[in-house]
Design a protein around this motif. Structure first.
Motif: not given
Length: 217
Positions: A101-110
């Motif tokens: 979801s774009m509310t909690a995408p499976p990616i890390r900050d930065g």
């Protein structure tokens, strides 16, 4: 709708229409010249910055994700619908796709150099847009492009779509000035705004935003 119920409605609806959606939605090469130019500009900005990959949030069957890859970007397609991701992986086996979801995408900050939200934020209830836009700050120093239909706080509740399949999602058409304000409040600097009025190709007004996230101090 609560956040969980709207996400469930979007997921279930797009799982239902996935095959017909993929068949009828135009590939980027067949879009109007302005839309193609904005995608090309976004890709050039990310390439010039020389940063990390791009996340295509709400990638659907992966056509835009593939187009960004053809423009020289390293890109990850993310979509809430498992059926859409299945179609994307089958059509573009050389690219990376993930359910999320774009509310909690499976990616890390930065870790990103850019974020694309292409006709994918309009199912988000307006009161939740600040949180979604705040999440776009995952690309510090990177670039954002978001595009979609806008309106005067219109709420659309279709019951069938893409071949007559039943759907239960809502679409929220928010004024472009408010979108710009919310992006700014999320710490993003809007660098360009393109408003495309309805014509023979579309029945609704479309607005595309380019923005950047300043480097963290």
């Amino acid at each position: 709708m609560t956040e969980s119920s709207y996400l469930a409605a979007v997921r279930e609806s797009y799982d239902t229409v996935a095959a017909d959606y993929a068949a009828v939605v135009k590939p980027p090469a067949d879009l109007d010249p302005l839309s193609r130019a904005m995608l090309a500009t976004f890709a050039e900005l990310v390439r010039t910055a020389g940063r990390g990959p791009v996340a295509d949030l709400g990638c659907g069957p992966g056509k835009v994700t593939s187009h960004l890859a053809d423009l020289g970007l390293s890109v990850l397609g993310i979509d809430l619908s498992p059926k859409m991701i299945e179609l994307a992986r089958r059509a573009f086996p050389g690219l990376h796709f993930a359910v999320g979801s774009m509310t909690a995408p499976p990616i890390r900050d930065g870790e990103l150099g850019g974020i694309l939200a292409y006709y994918s934020t309009h199912h988000t209830p307006p009161e939740l847009l600040p949180a979604v836009f705040a999440g776009f700050r995952r690309a510090p120093g990177g670039h954002l492009m978001t595009a979609g239909y806008v309106g005067d706080d219109e709420l659309l509740r279709p019951t069938r779509a893409y071949g007559g399949h039943p759907v239960s999602y809502e679409s929220h058409l928010v004024p472009p000035d408010r979108i710009a304000t919310l992006l700014a409040q999320a710490g993003l600097v809007v660098t360009a705004r393109l408003l495309q009025e309805p014509d023979e190709g579309t029945k609704r007004t479309v607005c595309t935003f380019l923005a950047t996230k300043p480097e963290e101090s």
